[in-house]
Design a protein around this motif. Sequence first.
Motif, PDB file in Angstrom:
ATOM      1  N   ALA A  77       0.718   4.067  -2.933  1.00  0.00           N
ATOM      2  CA  ALA A  77       0.491   5.478  -2.645  1.00  0.00           C
ATOM      3  C   ALA A  77       1.681   6.354  -3.035  1.00  0.00           C
ATOM      4  O   ALA A  77       1.584   7.594  -2.986  1.00  0.00           O
ATOM      5  CB  ALA A  77       0.193   5.661  -1.155  1.00  0.00           C
ATOM      6  N   ARG A 137       3.007  11.138   8.095  1.00  0.00           N
ATOM      7  CA  ARG A 137       1.553  11.286   7.943  1.00  0.00           C
ATOM      8  C   ARG A 137       0.789  10.511   9.020  1.00  0.00           C
ATOM      9  O   ARG A 137      -0.281  10.936   9.452  1.00  0.00           O
ATOM     10  CB  ARG A 137       1.123  10.803   6.555  1.00  0.00           C
ATOM     11  CG  ARG A 137       1.605  11.675   5.417  1.00  0.00           C
ATOM     12  CD  ARG A 137       0.959  11.266   4.108  1.00  0.00           C
ATOM     13  NE  ARG A 137       1.463  12.056   2.984  1.00  0.00           N
ATOM     14  CZ  ARG A 137       0.940  12.023   1.767  1.00  0.00           C
ATOM     15  NH1 ARG A 137      -0.107  11.237   1.497  1.00  0.00           N
ATOM     16  NH2 ARG A 137       1.455  12.755   0.797  1.00  0.00           N
ATOM     17  N   SER A 157      -3.627   3.145   8.385  1.00  0.00           N
ATOM     18  CA  SER A 157      -4.695   2.980   7.396  1.00  0.00           C
ATOM     19  C   SER A 157      -5.238   4.341   6.952  1.00  0.00           C
ATOM     20  O   SER A 157      -5.545   4.543   5.773  1.00  0.00           O
ATOM     21  CB  SER A 157      -5.818   2.101   7.956  1.00  0.00           C
ATOM     22  OG  SER A 157      -6.569   2.775   8.952  1.00  0.00           O
ATOM     23  N   VAL A 158      -5.344   5.281   7.892  1.00  0.00           N
ATOM     24  CA  VAL A 158      -5.809   6.630   7.546  1.00  0.00           C
ATOM     25  C   VAL A 158      -4.789   7.312   6.632  1.00  0.00           C
ATOM     26  O   VAL A 158      -5.148   7.934   5.624  1.00  0.00           O
ATOM     27  CB  VAL A 158      -6.049   7.467   8.816  1.00  0.00           C
ATOM     28  CG1 VAL A 158      -6.289   8.930   8.461  1.00  0.00           C
ATOM     29  CG2 VAL A 158      -7.229   6.919   9.599  1.00  0.00           C
ATOM     30  N   ALA A 159      -3.509   7.195   6.970  1.00  0.00           N
ATOM     31  CA  ALA A 159      -2.463   7.826   6.170  1.00  0.00           C
ATOM     32  C   ALA A 159      -2.394   7.233   4.761  1.00  0.00           C
ATOM     33  O   ALA A 159      -2.051   7.922   3.800  1.00  0.00           O
ATOM     34  CB  ALA A 159      -1.112   7.674   6.868  1.00  0.00           C
ATOM     35  N   LEU A 160      -2.734   5.943   4.640  1.00  0.00           N
ATOM     36  CA  LEU A 160      -2.706   5.271   3.337  1.00  0.00           C
ATOM     37  C   LEU A 160      -4.039   5.362   2.608  1.00  0.00           C
ATOM     38  O   LEU A 160      -4.160   4.920   1.459  1.00  0.00           O
ATOM     39  CB  LEU A 160      -2.311   3.801   3.521  1.00  0.00           C
ATOM     40  CG  LEU A 160      -0.859   3.550   3.919  1.00  0.00           C
ATOM     41  CD1 LEU A 160      -0.679   2.123   4.414  1.00  0.00           C
ATOM     42  CD2 LEU A 160       0.069   3.824   2.726  1.00  0.00           C
ATOM     43  N   ASP A 161      -5.068   5.888   3.322  1.00  0.00           N
ATOM     44  CA  ASP A 161      -6.410   6.022   2.750  1.00  0.00           C
ATOM     45  C   ASP A 161      -6.986   4.674   2.325  1.00  0.00           C
ATOM     46  O   ASP A 161      -7.530   4.511   1.235  1.00  0.00           O
ATOM     47  CB  ASP A 161      -6.397   6.983   1.555  1.00  0.00           C
ATOM     48  CG  ASP A 161      -7.808   7.413   1.149  1.00  0.00           C
ATOM     49  OD1 ASP A 161      -8.697   7.410   2.019  1.00  0.00           O
ATOM     50  OD2 ASP A 161      -8.017   7.735  -0.040  1.00  0.00           O
ATOM     51  N   VAL A 162      -6.846   3.688   3.219  1.00  0.00           N
ATOM     52  CA  VAL A 162      -7.433   2.365   2.989  1.00  0.00           C
ATOM     53  C   VAL A 162      -8.120   1.925   4.275  1.00  0.00           C
ATOM     54  O   VAL A 162      -7.759   2.366   5.370  1.00  0.00           O
ATOM     55  CB  VAL A 162      -6.369   1.313   2.589  1.00  0.00           C
ATOM     56  CG1 VAL A 162      -5.716   1.686   1.259  1.00  0.00           C
ATOM     57  CG2 VAL A 162      -5.314   1.139   3.677  1.00  0.00           C
ATOM     58  N   GLU A 217       0.821  -1.216   0.000  1.00  0.00           N
ATOM     59  CA  GLU A 217       0.000   0.000   0.000  1.00  0.00           C
ATOM     60  C   GLU A 217       0.855   1.267   0.000  1.00  0.00           C
ATOM     61  O   GLU A 217       0.465   2.277  -0.586  1.00  0.00           O
ATOM     62  CB  GLU A 217      -0.947  -0.014   1.202  1.00  0.00           C
ATOM     63  CG  GLU A 217      -1.996  -1.115   1.142  1.00  0.00           C
ATOM     64  CD  GLU A 217      -2.837  -1.042  -0.126  1.00  0.00           C
ATOM     65  OE1 GLU A 217      -3.224   0.077  -0.525  1.00  0.00           O
ATOM     66  OE2 GLU A 217      -3.091  -2.101  -0.728  1.00  0.00           O
TER      67      GLU A 217
END
Length: 211
Positions: free
Chosen positions: A48, A58, A85-90, A44
């Motif tokens: 990204a 991030r 997960s928030v930083a990777l937007d998943v 991921e």
Amino acid sequence: MDESHDQAPLSDESPRGPGQRPATSPPAPTRLPLDRIAAALRRERTRAGLSLSELAKRAGIAKSTLSQLEAAHGKPGLETMWALSVALDVPPSVLLDPPRTAVHVIRAGQGPAVPSEVADYAATLLSASPPGARRDLYFLQVEPGSPRDSDAHQSGTTEHLIVAAGRVLAGPTEDPVELAPGDYLSYPGDAPHTCRALEPGTTCVLVMQHT
């Protein structure tokens, strides 16, 4: 994957009334799948287009912590996984969900639980919703007797069953699985399947997933 319960032997002094089941030892906690988490993080982060330093910044974690996780070391906490997960937007499930077989069983206490870093709390991902899926939630009350045999539902249906109380025999008609309180089972709903209570007062939560 079907993991059986290990029963602790009764001592001579252990009282046991008629019909009472032997005491059982609590199941050992399942280790987090660090290798799969590491692979998911690397995948991921690459998708990204982020460096280790940028993703750590991030997510608000140390670069060394992220480096350890990507090397399948360390002990990731719930807050760390959520921040990543928030930083990777998943969704967090993308980083935690292991590959699944068609029929999948998680015994009570046997799923990979991610502990909180700040509270007496742990989250165990049982199943992630795939893209485009719709899920319907049911509460089941099942009593011993004739099984509830179901024909195949529409193509792409998956059923998820969690036992709240009692015991059931459920899953594919040709190969059902015995489940106790806290156990989780997923199986194809687009093939013949069954559910039969083995104890009075059995209750379950059923999630039907349609694609």
